[in-house]
Every structure is written in structure tokens, then in C-alpha cells.
Design an enzyme around this catalytic site. Structure first.
Site, PDB file in Angstrom:
ATOM      1  N   HIS A  81       0.823  -1.206   0.000  1.00  0.00           N
ATOM      2  CA  HIS A  81       0.000   0.000   0.000  1.00  0.00           C
ATOM      3  C   HIS A  81       0.856   1.254   0.000  1.00  0.00           C
ATOM      4  O   HIS A  81       2.026   1.246   0.380  1.00  0.00           O
ATOM      5  CB  HIS A  81      -0.938   0.020   1.212  1.00  0.00           C
ATOM      6  CG  HIS A  81      -0.217   0.009   2.528  1.00  0.00           C
ATOM      7  ND1 HIS A  81       0.099   1.150   3.219  1.00  0.00           N
ATOM      8  CD2 HIS A  81       0.281  -1.015   3.267  1.00  0.00           C
ATOM      9  CE1 HIS A  81       0.742   0.840   4.330  1.00  0.00           C
ATOM     10  NE2 HIS A  81       0.869  -0.474   4.391  1.00  0.00           N
TER      11      HIS A  81
ATOM     12  N   LYS B  58      -7.449   5.111  -4.220  1.00  0.00           N
ATOM     13  CA  LYS B  58      -7.025   5.380  -2.856  1.00  0.00           C
ATOM     14  C   LYS B  58      -6.005   4.343  -2.395  1.00  0.00           C
ATOM     15  O   LYS B  58      -6.243   3.131  -2.473  1.00  0.00           O
ATOM     16  CB  LYS B  58      -8.248   5.368  -1.934  1.00  0.00           C
ATOM     17  CG  LYS B  58      -7.991   5.930  -0.553  1.00  0.00           C
ATOM     18  CD  LYS B  58      -7.928   7.434  -0.560  1.00  0.00           C
ATOM     19  CE  LYS B  58      -7.910   7.976   0.877  1.00  0.00           C
ATOM     20  NZ  LYS B  58      -7.659   9.414   0.889  1.00  0.00           N
TER      21      LYS B  58
ATOM     22  N   HIS C  36      11.851   5.204   7.845  1.00  0.00           N
ATOM     23  CA  HIS C  36      10.876   5.948   8.662  1.00  0.00           C
ATOM     24  C   HIS C  36      11.606   6.849   9.660  1.00  0.00           C
ATOM     25  O   HIS C  36      11.240   8.018   9.853  1.00  0.00           O
ATOM     26  CB  HIS C  36       9.974   4.977   9.425  1.00  0.00           C
ATOM     27  CG  HIS C  36       8.742   4.555   8.690  1.00  0.00           C
ATOM     28  ND1 HIS C  36       7.954   5.420   7.977  1.00  0.00           N
ATOM     29  CD2 HIS C  36       8.141   3.328   8.594  1.00  0.00           C
ATOM     30  CE1 HIS C  36       6.920   4.764   7.461  1.00  0.00           C
ATOM     31  NE2 HIS C  36       7.010   3.495   7.821  1.00  0.00           N
TER      32      HIS C  36
ATOM     33  N   ASP D 219       4.537   1.044  13.277  1.00  0.00           N
ATOM     34  CA  ASP D 219       3.594   0.744  12.206  1.00  0.00           C
ATOM     35  C   ASP D 219       3.135  -0.703  12.318  1.00  0.00           C
ATOM     36  O   ASP D 219       3.284  -1.327  13.381  1.00  0.00           O
ATOM     37  CB  ASP D 219       4.201   1.058  10.839  1.00  0.00           C
ATOM     38  CG  ASP D 219       5.420   0.215  10.483  1.00  0.00           C
ATOM     39  OD1 ASP D 219       5.733  -0.740  11.234  1.00  0.00           O
ATOM     40  OD2 ASP D 219       6.064   0.504   9.454  1.00  0.00           O
TER      41      ASP D 219
ATOM     42  N   GLY E  69       0.525  -1.220  15.310  1.00  0.00           N
ATOM     43  CA  GLY E  69      -0.246  -0.875  14.119  1.00  0.00           C
ATOM     44  C   GLY E  69      -1.251  -1.952  13.778  1.00  0.00           C
ATOM     45  O   GLY E  69      -2.398  -1.663  13.402  1.00  0.00           O
TER      46      GLY E  69
ATOM     47  N   ASP F 216       2.874  -6.366  24.789  1.00  0.00           N
ATOM     48  CA  ASP F 216       2.748  -7.599  24.013  1.00  0.00           C
ATOM     49  C   ASP F 216       1.299  -7.689  23.540  1.00  0.00           C
ATOM     50  O   ASP F 216       0.391  -7.905  24.345  1.00  0.00           O
ATOM     51  CB  ASP F 216       3.116  -8.824  24.854  1.00  0.00           C
ATOM     52  CG  ASP F 216       3.060 -10.121  24.060  1.00  0.00           C
ATOM     53  OD1 ASP F 216       2.587 -10.094  22.901  1.00  0.00           O
ATOM     54  OD2 ASP F 216       3.483 -11.162  24.591  1.00  0.00           O
TER      55      ASP F 216
ATOM     56  N   GLY G 119       3.064   4.542  10.296  1.00  0.00           N
ATOM     57  CA  GLY G 119       1.637   4.814  10.130  1.00  0.00           C
ATOM     58  C   GLY G 119       0.917   5.182  11.406  1.00  0.00           C
ATOM     59  O   GLY G 119      -0.036   5.981  11.382  1.00  0.00           O
TER      60      GLY G 119
ATOM     61  N   ARG H 231      -2.615  15.064   4.232  1.00  0.00           N
ATOM     62  CA  ARG H 231      -3.360  16.258   4.609  1.00  0.00           C
ATOM     63  C   ARG H 231      -3.349  17.308   3.495  1.00  0.00           C
ATOM     64  O   ARG H 231      -2.319  17.541   2.852  1.00  0.00           O
ATOM     65  CB  ARG H 231      -2.766  16.888   5.867  1.00  0.00           C
ATOM     66  CG  ARG H 231      -2.613  15.940   7.033  1.00  0.00           C
ATOM     67  CD  ARG H 231      -3.949  15.474   7.568  1.00  0.00           C
ATOM     68  NE  ARG H 231      -3.763  14.505   8.641  1.00  0.00           N
ATOM     69  CZ  ARG H 231      -4.396  13.341   8.737  1.00  0.00           C
ATOM     70  NH1 ARG H 231      -5.274  12.999   7.812  1.00  0.00           N
ATOM     71  NH2 ARG H 231      -4.174  12.519   9.737  1.00  0.00           N
TER      72      ARG H 231
ATOM     73  N   ARG I  48      -7.374  19.725  15.287  1.00  0.00           N
ATOM     74  CA  ARG I  48      -6.121  19.331  14.635  1.00  0.00           C
ATOM     75  C   ARG I  48      -5.765  20.433  13.627  1.00  0.00           C
ATOM     76  O   ARG I  48      -6.102  20.345  12.453  1.00  0.00           O
ATOM     77  CB  ARG I  48      -6.305  17.994  13.929  1.00  0.00           C
ATOM     78  CG  ARG I  48      -5.029  17.395  13.337  1.00  0.00           C
ATOM     79  CD  ARG I  48      -5.367  16.282  12.372  1.00  0.00           C
ATOM     80  NE  ARG I  48      -6.053  16.774  11.195  1.00  0.00           N
ATOM     81  CZ  ARG I  48      -6.809  16.027  10.395  1.00  0.00           C
ATOM     82  NH1 ARG I  48      -7.004  14.772  10.651  1.00  0.00           N
ATOM     83  NH2 ARG I  48      -7.391  16.560   9.326  1.00  0.00           N
TER      84      ARG I  48
END
Length: 615
Positions: free
Chosen positions: A18, A43, A145, A164, A195, A244, A316, A421, A502
Site C-alpha cells: 500500500h 485510494k 521511517h 507501524d 499498528g 505484548d 503509520g 493532509r 487538529r
């Protein structure tokens, strides 16, 4: 001669599934970046090689692939062998003997390809774009990352956390960032994945993994503390720094975890994410709380252990702005940089920076890295299609008056944003001053659930007036409490359940035209804030090209469309003084007035046409 590095995140084969993307670096500095979904119009562009993104990067500088000095990929498939046992065990957990054998055979084949031919599929696909193919380097997923969160920050030293669903073998990694680079401090191997834990809850509530997690975050404030749900979840997972969650994430994907939740709660997962009852809202609330508890403990422990209050976040999970707020508020944390493209699309950025000295990387002050379009070419296209439009002298004032009168405006300017965004270049804008405004955008424009919140853009200078413990927030990746006396002023841009927001804080340097629009709106209303949401219809990626903006304009409840210097309307009467003669030819006198002194007339006509829509 400049040195060019092309970095991209494939979403095929051994490289994830993705959010493919590509970025072009010139002499080590980022010059262009784009997500494949913006070009395919699908998307997340799942299971897609980013050919279009790569070609867009090359086109930006007029390059052939052979002009590129190096290709860097933010995955190293050879690292999969670190959890080889997991892959082999997972392959034989389901099915009969024949299916188990087939699964095991496929798993072994994939591991052999990963070990001995990790670049083969990528180099073959690049050869379809051009030859010779430049040298291809592999870099660790989580290291890329981490580089995206540390190198473009302003920090000399930081504790960096990448969280993630899964890299090659790791799901959460703690790093120590210094001028010398990044040192791995602790690794949480897959399947112990925060994630994936959140994705399991997302799927249980009827949304889809890698797409619906943000919606679950938005649903969470509508829930309440529910001791029964919390106790049940804590019976199968442990939170905190030594977390965990494999009781729900022990197998790849979400099916196993969803089945465990169905057994745990004695109720079926939702087939569709509609009509949430209070129990389901409470589940979202509890999952969010447990995620925040775990990451907060993790950040606090390692900030103290490393000896720094500066934090970098990516992966993510770092798109969760409520979680980022919790991290920002920790006593052990002094400052936070969150990579605005924290999802896998942002890996292309980290891959381009990872081999650079962090002190040589420019601070990340903008996300406007995509294509832009010539206004004269756009105007010619609009004329060809006989659309009603105007070119007012005072564009920002004209649009501000429309917004103040209740219009919902599609706003298309400059270079496309990179990341999830919209930041004032591909935005849908509305007044934040009434809840009716929020409801109409949800219902008539975005075609989505009416409980979903929206975020604001505000001039940077006003942040202290509206936000508690305000800091610059140019990327809409942090959540804040709002000063009590300001909540009734901008209800459409607050979360209805908890009053948080936000925001994007906009400086005149970062986006001059958008800043002017906000100031004009302030002059008319006293509020230097606009509701800002991404320019797309439900289920679509953010628009890239003007033609996509025009399509969405006529397919949704938008009142006006602004493309660069042009204001497009659905009816000529909206624009006041005539646009074309009856036979369709352009009226030259009208054009002259439009380019001269007609802006006041145009504004008055716009106000008149939209007056009946005012909330």
C-alpha cells in the site's frame, strides 16, 4: 552536474502492498515528491508499482532514468529472514494438508527470492521506464521511517520512535538520533505490532485496515470508559513499555485478531461501518486509550534512558494526532517533530535522506512537493469547455466574502501537497463559525458520516489565542485543546465530542496566498480561521490536476471553485457581469472588465447568489 537520487516505495512483491510513492533529490535536497494514488486515482494505490510517480519525478527536471545516479528503496527484503520461523509457522496454521504444503512452498519460495534476488522485480519494472537502470540500493524500512522523522527536524539529538504494522521484520523501533546518524536502541519484532493491534479493532468496527484507522480515532471521543471492554482487552494484551499484543496479532493480517475479538466479546464484527452503537464507540475509545498508554510509556521510558526531551515520530501509527497530543503533553518531552507523511508514502523521503549527514538536510518546513499547473493553460481549458468564470483583481477578498456569506469553496493552488493532509493548496474551505457549515460539508460535499470532524487552518500569529499550549503546527499532524472562550467561535472546526482540534498554522512565508485569504476572512468576520478539508469526494484521493477539481466541483455541493487566479461558478449569474455572449463567444468587454475594475461587482454577485445558502 547535479547528482540525482530517485527514491521510491514500491507496493508489489516483497515491498509492501500500500501507499507507493516516489521522490527526487538533487544534490541531496528534496525537490519533488508524489504519491501514486494521486495519479492512478485509486485510494492508497494498493499492489501498484509507482511507475507514474517515478515518471513525474523525472519529468519535473526533464530527466531520463539514465540521468539518475542512484535509486534507493526503503525496504531490504533480505532482512525478512530475521523472522523466518514466524513466516514458516504462519504458512501452515490453516487449511488441510495440501493447502499447508502449498502455503509452505510459497513461503519458502518468497524467502529464497528475498535472500538471493531482492532487487529483481524492481529492476525489471524500472527497465520498462528506461535503460540503463541506475544502481539500486536497499535500506531498512524502519530506518527510512526514522530518517524521515529525524533528518528534516531541527533537532541535534532526539529519541525517535517508528511505529507501524510491519517492516521487514520489525513493528516498533526506538532510535537514538545524533549528528552522526541513527542508532537502533530497541526493536519490537513482528507480529508484536501496535499498528496491527489498531487495525484489528478497525476491521472489527467495519472499516478496512490501512484506510479506516483515522476514522476509528475520530470515533473514539464519542465513547466512554467501559471497564468490561477494557478488562477483556487487557486479558489478551499487555500494555506499557514491554507491551505484548500478540494475543490479537499473532498471525499476519487481521482475520485472526477479529476472530479473537468476536470470541472475547460474544458478538460479530460489523460488516459495514454504519450506525455505531454506544458499545462500539466505547470499544474505539478503549483501543485508542490503550494505544496512547503504551506509546506514552514507551516514549517516556526511552526519553529518560537516552537523556533527551526531543522526540521524532514516524510510521503509520504516528498519523494518529490524538496519540501525538498525548506524547507532546508528557513531562519528559520538550519538543516533537512528527513526519507529516508518516505512512508508507513517506518512506520515499526517508530513503533519500538516510545516507545524508543529518546536519546537511534542510529542515522540513513545507509539504508542497508535487506538480503545479499553468494558470493560462487552465483558463484556456475552462474557455474551451464554456464554463462560467471570472478573474477578479482581488482574489483573496472575493473568496473571503463568499466564505463569510456561507459558501463552500474548492481551493486549488500551486504545488500539490505530499502526505495525507490538504494544507491550503488542494483544499475544500468553509466558514468554521457554525455547526451547520460542518454538517453541510459532510453531507453535501464529502458525502460521509455526519459525525466526522473537520480541522481548521489559522494564521500562525493567532495560534496562541485559540490553542492551549500552542506551538507551530504547519502539517495538521498534532491535536490541541482549544481555549474555552474560543470554542463557540469555531464550532465547525472542533471535534464535536471533546472540543479538540487538529490545526494547520499558516505563515505568510509558507503559503502567502492562503495566509492572505485567512487575513481577509478575519477582516470580514473577526476570525482568522477557516474549516479546511481535503479536496476530494468520498473514497477518492486528493485531486491532483485541475480537471479533477472541476469534476468534483460539478459532482458535489461546492458553491465555488478557485483554480489559481480563476473563480469558476456553476451558473453565470453567480459571477454577476456577463461571461460570454449568447452564441458562446467570449465577450471582450467582459474580459477587460474582469481583468480591470470588476472585482467589486463580482463579489457582490457572488454574495447575492449564495446568500440563500448561508448557515
Amino acid at each position: 552536474m547535479p547528482q540525482y537520487t530517485l527514491s521510491f516505495k514500491p507496493a508489489v512483491g516483497l515491498y509492501g502492498r500500500h501507499d507507493p510513492s516516489a521522490a527526487l533529490f538533487e544534490d541531496g535536497q528534496l525537490r519533488f515528491a508524489i504519491e501514486e494514488e494521486r495519479l492512478t486515482r485509486r485510494k492508497h494505490a494498493t499492489a501498484t508499482f509507482p511507475s507514474r510517480s517515478i515518471e513525474a519525478c523525472l519529468e519535473f527536471r526533464g530527466l531520463d532514468l539514465s540521468d539518475v545516479d542512484e535509486v534507493v528503496l526503503p525496504y531490504d527484503p533480505t532482512l525478512r529472514s530475521n523472522i523466518l520461523g514466524y513466516h514458516l509457522r504462519d504458512s501452515i496454521r490453516i487449511g488441510g494438508a495440501i493447502q499447508k504444503l502449498n502455503n509452505l512452498s510459497n513461503a519458502v519460495r518468497k524467502e529464497l527470492v528475498a535472500r538471493y534476488f531482492p532487487k529483481a522485480e524492481v529492476t525489471d519494472r524500472l527497465a520498462e521506464i528506461g535503460t540503463p537502470v541506475p544502481p539500486v540500493s536497499l535500506r531498512s524500512h524502519h530506518a527510512c521511517h526514522a530518517a524521515s522523522a529525524f533528518h528534516p527536524s531541527t533537532f541535534d539529538e532526539a529519541a525517535v520512535f517508528t511505529i507501524d504494522a510491519k517492516g521487514e521484520y520489525d513493528s516498533t523501533v526506538v532510535w537514538h538520533g545524533t549528528p552522526d546518524g541513527l542508532e537502533r536502541v530497541r526493536t519490537y519484532d513482528h507480529p508484536n505490532s501496535l499498528g496491527l493491534f489498531y487495525a484489528v479493532v478497525t476491521e472489527f468496527l467495519g472499516y478496512r485496515m490501512f484506510n479506516g484507522e483515522g476514522k476509528v480515532m475520530g470515533l473514539a471521543p464519542y465513547g466512554n470508559e467501559n471497564p468490561a471492554i477494557e478488562s477483556a482487552l487487557r486479558s489478551v494484551i499487555d500494555t506499557g513499555v514491554d507491551y505484548d499484543v500478540t494475543g490479537l496479532t499473532g498471525r499476519w493480517g487481521t482475520d485472526y485478531g477479529v476472530e479473537r475479538l468476536e470470541e472475547l466479546f460474544g458478538r460479530s464484527a460489523k460488516a459495514e461501518p454504519t450506525d455505531f452503537d454506544q458499545w462500539e464507540k466505547d470499544l474505539a475509545h478503549t483501543a485508542q486509550a490503550l494505544l496512547e498508554e503504551t506509546v506514552a510509556d514507551l516514549v517516556d521510558a526511552y526519553c529518560r534512558r537516552i537523556g533527551t526531551g526531543r522526540v521524532g515520530l514516524s510510521g503509520g501509527v504516528a498519523l494518529n494526532c490524538k496519540l501525538n497530543k498525548r506524547v507532546m503533553e508528557l513531562p519528559s518531552v520538550d519538543d516533537v517533530f512528527v513526519q507529516p507523511a508518516s505512512n508508507d508514502a513517506g518512506l520515499a523521503l526517508g530513503a533519500g535522506w538516510i545516507d545524508r549527514d543529518p546536519t546537511d538536510v534542510e529542515p522540513m518546513e513545507t509539504a508542497y512537493w508535487g506538480p503545479e499547473y499553468d494558470v493560462d493553460a487552465v483558463e484556456e481549458r475552462i474557455e474551451t469547455n464554456k464554463l462560467a468564470y471570472a478573474r477578479p483583481d482581488d482574489l483573496e477578498r472575493t473568496v473571503a466574502e463568499a466564505l463569510a456569506s456561507g459558501a463552500i469553496v474548492g481551493w486549488f493552488q500551486g504545488r500539490l501537497e505530499f502526505g495525507p493532509r490538504a494544507l491550503g493548496n488542494r483544499s475544500i474551505l468553509a466558514s468554521p463559525r457554525s455547526e451547520a457549515s460542518r454538517d453541510r460539508v459532510n453531507r453535501s460535499v464529502k458525502h460521509r458520516e455526519e459525525w466526522r470532524p473537520f480541522a481548521p487552518s489559522m494564521v500562525e500569529e493567532a495560534a496562541d489565542d485559540y490553542l492551549v499550549d500552542a506551538t507551530a503546527a504547519p502539517f495538521m499532524i498534532r491535536s490541541f485543546d482549544v481555549e474555552p472562550e474560543k470554542r463557540d467561535e469555531i464550532p465547525a472546526a472542533l471535534h464535536p465530542a471533546d472540543g479538540t482540534t487538529r490545526p494547520q498554522t499558516v505563515s505568510a512565508d509558507a503559503n502567502p496566498r492562503y495566509h492572505r485569504l485567512l487575513r481577509e476572512f478575519e477582516e470580514l468576520t473577526g476570525t482568522p480561521v477557516l474549516l479546511n478539508t481535503s479536496f476530494n469526494d468520498h473514497g477518492e484521493p486528493i485531486v491532483t490536476e485541475p480537471i479533477e477539481a472541476i469534476k468534483d466541483f460539478f459532482g458535489t455541493g461546492l458553491d465555488l471553485l478557485v483554480i489559481e487566479d480563476l473563480v469558476v461558478a456553476k451558473f453565470e449569474s453567480t459571477l454577476g457581469s456577463g461571461r460570454r455572449s449568447d452564441d458562446g463567444a467570449t465577450d471582450r468587454t467582459t474580459v477587460d472588465r474582469r481583468e480591470g475594475d470588476a472585482s467589486a461587482d463580482g463579489r457582490a454577485a457572488i454574495r447575492s447568489a449564495i446568500a440563500d445558502r448561508a448557515p
